[in-house]
Design a protein around this motif. Sequence first.
Motif, PDB file in Angstrom:
ATOM      1  N   ILE A 162      53.268  40.216  45.480  1.00 46.32           N
ATOM      2  CA  ILE A 162      54.253  39.133  45.530  1.00 46.32           C
ATOM      3  C   ILE A 162      54.457  38.534  44.143  1.00 46.32           C
ATOM      4  O   ILE A 162      53.620  38.679  43.258  1.00 46.32           O
ATOM      5  N   LYS A 163      55.591  37.849  44.011  1.00 47.52           N
ATOM      6  CA  LYS A 163      55.852  37.065  42.816  1.00 47.52           C
ATOM      7  C   LYS A 163      55.680  35.596  43.174  1.00 47.52           C
ATOM      8  O   LYS A 163      56.092  35.151  44.246  1.00 47.52           O
ATOM      9  N   GLN A 202      41.100  31.662  43.995  1.00 46.44           N
ATOM     10  CA  GLN A 202      41.021  31.131  45.351  1.00 46.44           C
ATOM     11  C   GLN A 202      41.603  32.077  46.398  1.00 46.44           C
ATOM     12  O   GLN A 202      41.178  32.059  47.547  1.00 46.44           O
ATOM     13  N   SER A 203      42.565  32.901  46.002  1.00 46.24           N
ATOM     14  CA  SER A 203      43.160  33.831  46.961  1.00 46.24           C
ATOM     15  C   SER A 203      42.516  35.215  46.905  1.00 46.24           C
ATOM     16  O   SER A 203      42.915  36.112  47.637  1.00 46.24           O
ATOM     17  N   LYS A 204      41.547  35.383  46.000  1.00 45.93           N
ATOM     18  CA  LYS A 204      40.865  36.672  45.807  1.00 45.93           C
ATOM     19  C   LYS A 204      41.865  37.788  45.514  1.00 45.93           C
ATOM     20  O   LYS A 204      41.784  38.883  46.060  1.00 45.93           O
ATOM     21  N   SER A 205      42.826  37.475  44.652  1.00 45.79           N
ATOM     22  CA  SER A 205      43.846  38.441  44.274  1.00 45.79           C
ATOM     23  C   SER A 205      43.736  38.718  42.779  1.00 45.79           C
ATOM     24  O   SER A 205      42.940  38.099  42.086  1.00 45.79           O
ATOM     25  N   GLU A 206      44.547  39.668  42.316  1.00 46.92           N
ATOM     26  CA  GLU A 206      44.512  40.035  40.913  1.00 46.92           C
ATOM     27  C   GLU A 206      45.882  39.844  40.290  1.00 46.92           C
ATOM     28  O   GLU A 206      46.905  40.163  40.892  1.00 46.92           O
ATOM     29  N   LEU A 207      45.877  39.342  39.075  1.00 43.48           N
ATOM     30  CA  LEU A 207      47.106  39.157  38.324  1.00 43.48           C
ATOM     31  C   LEU A 207      47.535  40.502  37.757  1.00 43.48           C
ATOM     32  O   LEU A 207      46.767  41.162  37.062  1.00 43.48           O
ATOM     33  N   VAL A 208      48.757  40.903  38.072  1.00 48.94           N
ATOM     34  CA  VAL A 208      49.299  42.158  37.566  1.00 48.94           C
ATOM     35  C   VAL A 208      50.066  41.892  36.280  1.00 48.94           C
ATOM     36  O   VAL A 208      49.912  42.595  35.288  1.00 48.94           O
ATOM     37  N   ARG A 230      47.502  51.784  37.450  1.00 46.69           N
ATOM     38  CA  ARG A 230      47.822  51.081  38.706  1.00 46.69           C
ATOM     39  C   ARG A 230      48.675  49.852  38.425  1.00 46.69           C
ATOM     40  O   ARG A 230      49.628  49.564  39.143  1.00 46.69           O
ATOM     41  N   LYS A 231      48.334  49.103  37.358  1.00 48.70           N
ATOM     42  CA  LYS A 231      49.132  47.936  36.985  1.00 48.70           C
ATOM     43  C   LYS A 231      50.558  48.339  36.634  1.00 48.70           C
ATOM     44  O   LYS A 231      51.513  47.665  36.995  1.00 48.70           O
ATOM     45  N   LYS A 232      50.699  49.446  35.934  1.00 52.28           N
ATOM     46  CA  LYS A 232      52.024  49.932  35.545  1.00 52.28           C
ATOM     47  C   LYS A 232      52.855  50.248  36.787  1.00 52.28           C
ATOM     48  O   LYS A 232      54.030  49.891  36.877  1.00 52.28           O
ATOM     49  N   ALA A 233      52.256  50.905  37.757  1.00 59.56           N
ATOM     50  CA  ALA A 233      52.953  51.241  39.001  1.00 59.56           C
ATOM     51  C   ALA A 233      53.315  49.976  39.785  1.00 59.56           C
ATOM     52  O   ALA A 233      54.422  49.872  40.337  1.00 59.56           O
ATOM     53  N   LEU A 234      52.415  48.996  39.814  1.00 67.08           N
ATOM     54  CA  LEU A 234      52.684  47.747  40.526  1.00 67.08           C
ATOM     55  C   LEU A 234      53.781  46.944  39.830  1.00 67.08           C
ATOM     56  O   LEU A 234      54.620  46.330  40.485  1.00 67.08           O
ATOM     57  N   ARG A 235      53.785  46.938  38.490  1.00 65.12           N
ATOM     58  CA  ARG A 235      54.847  46.245  37.753  1.00 65.12           C
ATOM     59  C   ARG A 235      56.209  46.869  38.064  1.00 65.12           C
ATOM     60  O   ARG A 235      57.195  46.159  38.249  1.00 65.12           O
ATOM     61  N   ALA A 236      56.258  48.191  38.114  1.00 67.21           N
ATOM     62  CA  ALA A 236      57.513  48.875  38.431  1.00 67.21           C
ATOM     63  C   ALA A 236      57.975  48.513  39.840  1.00 67.21           C
ATOM     64  O   ALA A 236      59.161  48.257  40.076  1.00 67.21           O
ATOM     65  N   ARG A 237      57.038  48.461  40.788  1.00 65.41           N
ATOM     66  CA  ARG A 237      57.368  48.124  42.174  1.00 65.41           C
ATOM     67  C   ARG A 237      57.791  46.661  42.295  1.00 65.41           C
ATOM     68  O   ARG A 237      58.668  46.314  43.074  1.00 65.41           O
TER      69      ARG A 237
END
Length: 101
Positions: A47-48, A69-75, A7-14
């Motif tokens: 987002i970047k 704080q944003s409840k997000s994940e670092l890709v 999933r990280k690989k796909a998100l990095r490509a996107r």
Amino acid sequence: MPLTADRKKALRARGHSLKPIVTVADKGLTEGVLEELNRALEDHELIKVKLAVNDREVRHELIAELCQQSKSELVQEIGKIALIFRKAAKPNARLSNLLRP
């Protein structure tokens, strides 16, 4: 739930062609920055973020705090740019970086 390697690989490509939407300065995570970050994540999901901080350790700490704080994940983190993901509750197909072609 942590992201899988595939999933990280796909998100990095996107995220490769994305431009930074939010910039964090030396002042750190102010209330305004967090509001803009949450709005951007809700609209775009992926987002970047540009961190205008020279000290590497401070950048790592800011990214960790930002994700918490944003409840997000670092890709991905490259230099002063972090690619961050958070699944939107109701994704908008016109705004989401994941649903657009």
